[in-house]
Design a protein around this motif. Structure first.
Motif, mmCIF file in Angstrom:
data_model
loop_
_atom_site.group_PDB
_atom_site.id
_atom_site.type_symbol
_atom_site.label_atom_id
_atom_site.label_comp_id
_atom_site.label_asym_id
_atom_site.label_seq_id
_atom_site.Cartn_x
_atom_site.Cartn_y
_atom_site.Cartn_z
ATOM 1 N N ASP A 36 -50.250 11.012 4.960
ATOM 2 C CA ASP A 36 -50.836 8.989 4.884
ATOM 3 C C ASP A 36 -49.732 8.084 4.381
ATOM 4 N N ALA A 37 -49.187 7.191 5.109
ATOM 5 C CA ALA A 37 -48.282 7.105 4.196
ATOM 6 C C ALA A 37 -49.079 6.156 2.471
ATOM 7 N N VAL A 38 -49.822 5.362 3.044
ATOM 8 C CA VAL A 38 -51.098 4.769 1.961
ATOM 9 C C VAL A 38 -51.198 5.679 0.809
ATOM 10 N N VAL A 39 -51.632 6.755 1.439
ATOM 11 C CA VAL A 39 -52.176 7.458 0.355
ATOM 12 C C VAL A 39 -51.305 8.463 -0.730
ATOM 13 N N ALA A 40 -49.709 8.679 -0.137
ATOM 14 C CA ALA A 40 -48.685 9.228 -0.694
ATOM 15 C C ALA A 40 -48.036 8.479 -1.375
ATOM 16 N N LEU A 41 -48.147 6.871 -1.573
ATOM 17 C CA LEU A 41 -47.671 5.628 -1.848
ATOM 18 C C LEU A 41 -48.951 5.772 -3.285
ATOM 19 N N ALA A 42 -50.398 5.198 -2.580
ATOM 20 C CA ALA A 42 -50.744 5.367 -3.656
ATOM 21 C C ALA A 42 -50.678 6.642 -5.128
ATOM 22 N N GLU A 43 -50.710 7.788 -4.777
ATOM 23 C CA GLU A 43 -50.160 8.623 -5.963
ATOM 24 C C GLU A 43 -49.066 8.674 -6.333
ATOM 25 N N VAL A 44 -48.371 7.857 -5.980
ATOM 26 C CA VAL A 44 -46.714 7.908 -7.125
ATOM 27 C C VAL A 44 -46.525 6.103 -7.543
ATOM 28 N N ILE A 45 -47.947 5.431 -7.359
ATOM 29 C CA ILE A 45 -48.303 4.697 -7.958
ATOM 30 C C ILE A 45 -49.073 4.399 -9.611
ATOM 31 N N SER A 46 -49.782 6.250 -9.451
ATOM 32 C CA SER A 46 -51.050 6.750 -9.800
ATOM 33 C C SER A 46 -49.305 6.766 -11.088
ATOM 34 N N ARG A 47 -48.892 8.065 -10.831
ATOM 35 C CA ARG A 47 -48.124 9.302 -11.708
ATOM 36 C C ARG A 47 -47.539 7.465 -12.627
ATOM 37 N N LEU A 48 -47.010 6.524 -12.126
ATOM 38 C CA LEU A 48 -45.675 5.937 -12.501
ATOM 39 C C LEU A 48 -46.629 5.439 -13.432
ATOM 40 N N GLN A 49 -48.153 4.781 -13.439
ATOM 41 C CA GLN A 49 -48.763 3.645 -14.416
ATOM 42 C C GLN A 49 -48.945 5.011 -15.676
ATOM 43 N N GLN A 50 -49.199 5.957 -15.113
ATOM 44 C CA GLN A 50 -49.701 6.717 -16.590
ATOM 45 C C GLN A 50 -47.895 7.232 -17.173
ATOM 46 N N HIS A 51 -46.896 7.145 -16.257
ATOM 47 C CA HIS A 51 -45.555 7.866 -17.089
ATOM 48 C C HIS A 51 -45.715 6.043 -18.805
ATOM 49 N N TRP A 52 -46.054 5.054 -17.561
ATOM 50 C CA TRP A 52 -46.240 3.505 -18.644
ATOM 51 C C TRP A 52 -46.645 3.799 -19.592
ATOM 52 N N ALA A 53 -47.777 4.549 -19.361
ATOM 53 C CA ALA A 53 -48.319 4.768 -20.546
ATOM 54 C C ALA A 53 -48.201 5.225 -21.527
ATOM 55 N N ASN A 54 -47.310 7.016 -21.313
ATOM 56 C CA ASN A 54 -46.716 7.478 -21.747
ATOM 57 C C ASN A 54 -46.131 6.911 -22.800
ATOM 58 N N MET A 55 -45.024 6.434 -22.008
ATOM 59 C CA MET A 55 -43.839 5.830 -22.592
ATOM 60 C C MET A 55 -44.133 4.656 -23.782
#
Length: 420
Positions: A241-260
């Protein structure tokens, strides 16, 4: 101190709006009718003031009050006159209008500066039309890559070179790297601009002195490929599922952004476009394709590089977990820039003398000032308070705030041009 001609500024803003309103917002399309009308209005106004008016190969506009020493390095001020589609009336244009209002006041008072003082109307700052940063200012310095002239405008499908020819530009000169501006002939570059974020409004401050301009790292045309499948007949274990895969990437990067951010990094991360294929996507299908874009901005190249590493790692994990394939496409970007410390101090002193509430702040948005600064030219930016952000029809700069910013600009221009 001679006052800027705020009545002239008000008239110009009203004319710009009348000539640029598209029924919803303001559209001054790059190398199109909207931007051209704005340039024609400014040139006409400059000629009425008795200024020298010239253009270069990229049709950047130069409106000059001659100095007593024509060989002295010139003071430049200005900004861009194009807009995003359905944008606001003040983004960019406020800087050109401010420069003309200052020179209008000087002309009325019969003042002549020591050096030439030029208001520049920059072309093509908004990369919404052509996916290239700082087309106009790069061209002015002979820095635009020749291959950029083949890029097609997002709505017309016509190349940059052809748009230039249609309006009387010289793409061959740009391709040859011919420079109209030279750093050693410019004393400084000053840009007044509306703030495009909420800081000044929220802190009830009238103007802001910019410390630096963020660089960017962008993937404009990224894609994730999965497999189309029946939404009811395909169990989770068999989906790509391309949508689910991208959603997972977006979610992970949002967390990295908060950590940074928690670690002290200053940056932004935006997925501005996310869409499935309108020809194939359906409520009863697992999505096999998602198109998306990524925009990262920071004054720190290290922060951008770190977030790009996080992106690659998140993609690798999503690829393995969901059986999809990512293609990020070409990576583009712009270089960060610092504003001149001496000019920043002069701006702050002028704001204090004028009893304007102010603070220093960085610019998350890109501006032509970054290009000037990176040529080694002393550069400074002044933000004017503006409600409702920017790149939308609801920009709400108050004329009184603009007048305060124009007065600050006038003082800095006068000091640099030998009038005080």
């Amino acid at each position: 101190m001679i006052e800027p001609d705020i009545k002239l500024a008000q008239q110009l803003f009203e004319q710009l709006r009348a000539e640029s309103f598209d029924g919803i917002g303001i559209t001054r399309d790059t190398y199109g009718a909207g931007e051209q009308r704005a340039h024609d209005l400014m040139a006409q106004t400059a000629r009425a003031l008795g200024l020298e008016v010239r253009t270069d190969a990229a049709l950047n506009l130069y409106m000059t009050l001659p100095g007593s020493d024509r060989n002295a390095p010139a003071v430049l001020t200005g900004s861009h006159l194009d807009s995003v589609p359905r944008g606001g009336n003040y983004d960019g244009a406020a800087g050109v209008v401010a420069g003309l209002s200052v020179l209008g006041g000087w002309v009325a008072a019969g003042l002549q500066p020591h050096c030439d003082v030029t208001v520049m109307g920059v072309r093509a700052e908004e990369s919404a039309w052509f996916p290239v940063s700082y087309i106009g200012s790069k061209s002015a310095f002979g820095l635009l890559p020749a291959e950029a002239l083949d890029i097609r405008r997002m709505d017309t499908g016509i190349s940059l070179s052809e748009h230039l020819r249609q309006h009387g530009g010289n793409p061959e000169g740009i391709a040859a790297g011919e420079a109209y501006l030279s750093a050693d002939k410019i004393r400084c570059f000053l840009e007044l601009h509306i703030e495009q974020g909420p800081v000044l409004v929220e802190e009830q401050l009238e103007v802001g002195v910019v410390t630096g301009i963020c660089g960017s790292l962008r993937y404009r045309h990224a894609q994730v490929f999965g497999s189309y499948a029946h939404s009811g007949a395909t169990p989770r274990s068999h989906r790509s599922d391309a949508v689910v895969a991208l959603a997972e990437v977006i979610s992970r990067l949002q967390q990295h952004w908060a950590n940074m951010e928690a670690a002290g990094h200053e940056m932004t991360l935006t997925f501005g476009q996310v869409n499935t294929d309108v020809q194939q996507a359906d409520i009863s299908k697992v999505s096999g394709l998602v198109n998306f874009s990524i925009d990262m901005r920071s004054r720190s190249p290290q922060a951008l590089a770190l977030m790009d590493q996080h992106l690659q790692a998140a993609i690798a994990q999503a690829t393995q977990t969901h059986g999809v394939r990512f293609e990020l496409g070409e990576r583009t970007g712009s270089k960060e820039a610092e504003m001149d410390a001496g000019l920043r101090n002069i701006m702050q002193l002028a704001a204090k003398e004028l009893q304007l509430s102010h603070r220093e702040l960085p610019s998350g948005a890109g501006h032509d000032s970054a290009l000037f600064s990176n040529q080694g030219i002393p550069t400074a930016m002044l933000f004017v308070r503006n409600g409702n952000g920017s790149h939308n029809p609801d920009e709400a700069m108050d004329l009184q705030d603009f007048a305060g910013g124009a007065r600050v600009l006038a003082r800095v221009m006068a000091a640099q041009a030998g009038l005080v």
